[in-house]
Write a protein that holds these residues in place. Structure first.
Motif, PDB file in Angstrom:
ATOM      1  N   TYR A 187       0.839  -1.212   0.000  1.00  0.00           N
ATOM      2  CA  TYR A 187       0.000   0.000   0.000  1.00  0.00           C
ATOM      3  C   TYR A 187       0.868   1.254   0.000  1.00  0.00           C
ATOM      4  O   TYR A 187       0.613   2.211  -0.737  1.00  0.00           O
ATOM      5  CB  TYR A 187      -0.936   0.008   1.212  1.00  0.00           C
ATOM      6  CG  TYR A 187      -1.926  -1.125   1.239  1.00  0.00           C
ATOM      7  CD1 TYR A 187      -2.769  -1.370   0.156  1.00  0.00           C
ATOM      8  CD2 TYR A 187      -2.033  -1.968   2.349  1.00  0.00           C
ATOM      9  CE1 TYR A 187      -3.683  -2.416   0.172  1.00  0.00           C
ATOM     10  CE2 TYR A 187      -2.941  -3.016   2.380  1.00  0.00           C
ATOM     11  CZ  TYR A 187      -3.771  -3.243   1.286  1.00  0.00           C
ATOM     12  OH  TYR A 187      -4.662  -4.282   1.311  1.00  0.00           O
ATOM     13  N   GLN A 200       3.105  -4.609  -9.037  1.00  0.00           N
ATOM     14  CA  GLN A 200       1.904  -4.920  -8.256  1.00  0.00           C
ATOM     15  C   GLN A 200       1.309  -3.645  -7.657  1.00  0.00           C
ATOM     16  O   GLN A 200       0.088  -3.436  -7.703  1.00  0.00           O
ATOM     17  CB  GLN A 200       2.248  -5.905  -7.143  1.00  0.00           C
ATOM     18  CG  GLN A 200       1.062  -6.289  -6.260  1.00  0.00           C
ATOM     19  CD  GLN A 200       1.465  -7.200  -5.100  1.00  0.00           C
ATOM     20  OE1 GLN A 200       2.600  -7.690  -5.034  1.00  0.00           O
ATOM     21  NE2 GLN A 200       0.550  -7.417  -4.180  1.00  0.00           N
ATOM     22  N   THR A 249       1.729  -0.507  -8.687  1.00  0.00           N
ATOM     23  CA  THR A 249       1.217   0.363  -9.742  1.00  0.00           C
ATOM     24  C   THR A 249      -0.137  -0.134 -10.242  1.00  0.00           C
ATOM     25  O   THR A 249      -1.074   0.645 -10.444  1.00  0.00           O
ATOM     26  CB  THR A 249       2.218   0.427 -10.914  1.00  0.00           C
ATOM     27  OG1 THR A 249       3.488   0.868 -10.436  1.00  0.00           O
ATOM     28  CG2 THR A 249       1.730   1.381 -11.988  1.00  0.00           C
ATOM     29  N   GLU A 250      -0.232  -1.442 -10.425  1.00  0.00           N
ATOM     30  CA  GLU A 250      -1.499  -2.024 -10.864  1.00  0.00           C
ATOM     31  C   GLU A 250      -2.596  -1.769  -9.836  1.00  0.00           C
ATOM     32  O   GLU A 250      -3.747  -1.477 -10.188  1.00  0.00           O
ATOM     33  CB  GLU A 250      -1.324  -3.530 -11.087  1.00  0.00           C
ATOM     34  CG  GLU A 250      -2.575  -4.226 -11.597  1.00  0.00           C
ATOM     35  CD  GLU A 250      -2.360  -5.713 -11.845  1.00  0.00           C
ATOM     36  OE1 GLU A 250      -3.366  -6.409 -12.113  1.00  0.00           O
ATOM     37  OE2 GLU A 250      -1.204  -6.171 -11.769  1.00  0.00           O
ATOM     38  N   LEU A 251      -2.251  -1.851  -8.562  1.00  0.00           N
ATOM     39  CA  LEU A 251      -3.223  -1.629  -7.489  1.00  0.00           C
ATOM     40  C   LEU A 251      -3.764  -0.206  -7.530  1.00  0.00           C
ATOM     41  O   LEU A 251      -4.984   0.014  -7.534  1.00  0.00           O
ATOM     42  CB  LEU A 251      -2.560  -1.903  -6.132  1.00  0.00           C
ATOM     43  CG  LEU A 251      -3.376  -1.530  -4.889  1.00  0.00           C
ATOM     44  CD1 LEU A 251      -4.637  -2.390  -4.803  1.00  0.00           C
ATOM     45  CD2 LEU A 251      -2.524  -1.686  -3.623  1.00  0.00           C
ATOM     46  N   ASN A 296      -3.665   1.977  -9.924  1.00  0.00           N
ATOM     47  CA  ASN A 296      -4.294   2.323 -11.197  1.00  0.00           C
ATOM     48  C   ASN A 296      -5.770   1.964 -11.235  1.00  0.00           C
ATOM     49  O   ASN A 296      -6.522   2.497 -12.069  1.00  0.00           O
ATOM     50  CB  ASN A 296      -3.559   1.649 -12.361  1.00  0.00           C
ATOM     51  CG  ASN A 296      -2.323   2.426 -12.787  1.00  0.00           C
ATOM     52  OD1 ASN A 296      -2.186   3.606 -12.490  1.00  0.00           O
ATOM     53  ND2 ASN A 296      -1.426   1.765 -13.507  1.00  0.00           N
ATOM     54  N   GLN A 297      -6.207   1.095 -10.356  1.00  0.00           N
ATOM     55  CA  GLN A 297      -7.624   0.738 -10.289  1.00  0.00           C
ATOM     56  C   GLN A 297      -8.489   1.939  -9.887  1.00  0.00           C
ATOM     57  O   GLN A 297      -9.692   1.951 -10.133  1.00  0.00           O
ATOM     58  CB  GLN A 297      -7.844  -0.394  -9.276  1.00  0.00           C
ATOM     59  CG  GLN A 297      -7.172  -1.701  -9.623  1.00  0.00           C
ATOM     60  CD  GLN A 297      -7.373  -2.750  -8.552  1.00  0.00           C
ATOM     61  OE1 GLN A 297      -8.437  -2.844  -7.944  1.00  0.00           O
ATOM     62  NE2 GLN A 297      -6.351  -3.553  -8.303  1.00  0.00           N
ATOM     63  N   TYR A 298      -7.847   2.948  -9.290  1.00  0.00           N
ATOM     64  CA  TYR A 298      -8.601   4.083  -8.754  1.00  0.00           C
ATOM     65  C   TYR A 298      -8.269   5.404  -9.430  1.00  0.00           C
ATOM     66  O   TYR A 298      -8.786   6.441  -9.029  1.00  0.00           O
ATOM     67  CB  TYR A 298      -8.322   4.200  -7.241  1.00  0.00           C
ATOM     68  CG  TYR A 298      -8.559   2.911  -6.501  1.00  0.00           C
ATOM     69  CD1 TYR A 298      -9.845   2.517  -6.133  1.00  0.00           C
ATOM     70  CD2 TYR A 298      -7.501   2.062  -6.193  1.00  0.00           C
ATOM     71  CE1 TYR A 298     -10.066   1.319  -5.465  1.00  0.00           C
ATOM     72  CE2 TYR A 298      -7.709   0.865  -5.524  1.00  0.00           C
ATOM     73  CZ  TYR A 298      -8.992   0.502  -5.169  1.00  0.00           C
ATOM     74  OH  TYR A 298      -9.205  -0.695  -4.518  1.00  0.00           O
ATOM     75  N   ASP A 301      -8.128   7.869 -12.884  1.00  0.00           N
ATOM     76  CA  ASP A 301      -8.747   8.058 -14.194  1.00  0.00           C
ATOM     77  C   ASP A 301      -7.721   7.848 -15.308  1.00  0.00           C
ATOM     78  O   ASP A 301      -8.052   7.304 -16.365  1.00  0.00           O
ATOM     79  CB  ASP A 301      -9.348   9.461 -14.294  1.00  0.00           C
ATOM     80  CG  ASP A 301     -10.540   9.634 -13.353  1.00  0.00           C
ATOM     81  OD1 ASP A 301     -11.184   8.615 -13.030  1.00  0.00           O
ATOM     82  OD2 ASP A 301     -10.800  10.779 -12.930  1.00  0.00           O
ATOM     83  N   PRO A 355      -4.133   6.022 -15.812  1.00  0.00           N
ATOM     84  CA  PRO A 355      -3.151   5.128 -15.188  1.00  0.00           C
ATOM     85  C   PRO A 355      -1.752   5.728 -15.200  1.00  0.00           C
ATOM     86  O   PRO A 355      -1.361   6.429 -16.134  1.00  0.00           O
ATOM     87  CB  PRO A 355      -3.222   3.866 -16.057  1.00  0.00           C
ATOM     88  CG  PRO A 355      -4.563   3.917 -16.708  1.00  0.00           C
ATOM     89  CD  PRO A 355      -4.826   5.380 -16.938  1.00  0.00           C
TER      90      PRO A 355
END
Length: 260
Positions: A143, A172, A174-176, A178-180, A182, A184
């Motif tokens: 986190y 991992q 960055t992918e996390l 990027n879910q939030y 607008d 990435p």
């Protein structure tokens, strides 16, 4: 385990830039299950509890009598209830009186901290570091790394992430996050050889020193192979032009060809 995440911050970050990036991190205190270890009075008994991380003002005795700071602190996460060291981020970490547009790449802080250099070297005088305390590989490590990736994405070469982190963890994280978002963000430059190589090339070091920095700080198992490829490409340029690097200008002669 003593895993840690550190952030190097260049004095080229303005106060306004820092505050804008800092305020964006506040959104993720409500998204990620970050928690802070706090002393709470429960039925008259002071009890150490985990409470959700939130921005707050508190006394900062190390800055002087009655000094206060606004920021947030994470000690772990409230899903697994696992904790490690407290890690804080402060709204006023960047002060306007330290601003220097020519301070240089924040990577200088990691180089001074992790390699065989002294902080007394003038090249490192305008970069500071923060965090650096252990996460012990706990879930909140990812986190916090996600938030660090966001800071580097927003502030570019003025931020550098280092410590006990891997390329896989950065991807991992960055992918996390990027879910939030607008739009990435990209992984830190340490995970992208071309971007990282260009960043290293701008540093105030000799070619040999840059090779060591590239090999030491690039994340990924194939760092040595990529370095060899880069050196091969540089060798081809050296053969084609008389002047292929800034340092070569010291031996410039009329009629020499110069790499664009």
């Amino acid at each position: 385990m003593g895993e840690y995440i550190s952030l190097a911050v260049s004095n080229s970050v303005s106060k306004a830039e820092w505050v804008q990036a800092y305020e964006e991190t506040l959104r993720f205190l409500k998204i990620f299950p970050l928690a802070e270890r706090r002393k709470v009075n429960v039925k008259g008994i002071d009890t150490i509890c985990l409470i959700p991380t939130a921005e707050k003002e508190e006394l900062a005795w190390w800055l002087g009598k009655n000094a206060k700071r606004i920021g947030w602190t994470a000690s772990g996460d409230y899903e697994t209830m696992q904790t490690a060291d407290d890690i804080s981020l402060f709204r006023d970490f960047v002060q306007g009186d330290l601003f220097d547009q020519e301070a240089g790449d924040a990577m200088l802080g990691a180089i001074a901290d992790c390699m065989d250099y002294s902080w007394e070297d003038p090249r490192f005088q305008k970069v500071r570091t923060t965090w650096g305390r252990t996460t012990s590989g706990k879930p909140y490590h990812i986190y916090l790394l996600a938030i660090a990736c966001l800071l580097e994405a927003r502030l570019g070469d003025k931020i550098f992430i280092y410590g006990d982190i891997t390329r896989s963890q950065c991807l991992q994280a960055t992918e996390l996050i990027n879910q939030y978002l607008d739009e990435p963000i990209q992984p830190p430059s340490r995970c992208v050889p071309d971007r990282f190589y260009e960043r290293v090339e701008r540093l105030p070091f000799s070619t040999e020193e840059k090779q060591k920095i590239y090999a030491s700080l690039l994340l990924g198992e194939n760092a040595d192979e990529l370095l060899i490829q880069r050196l091969y490409e540089r060798g081809k340029v050296d053969k084609e032009y008389d002047i292929s690097d800034y340092e070569d200008l010291l031996r410039y002669k009329p009629g020499d060809t110069i790499h664009p």
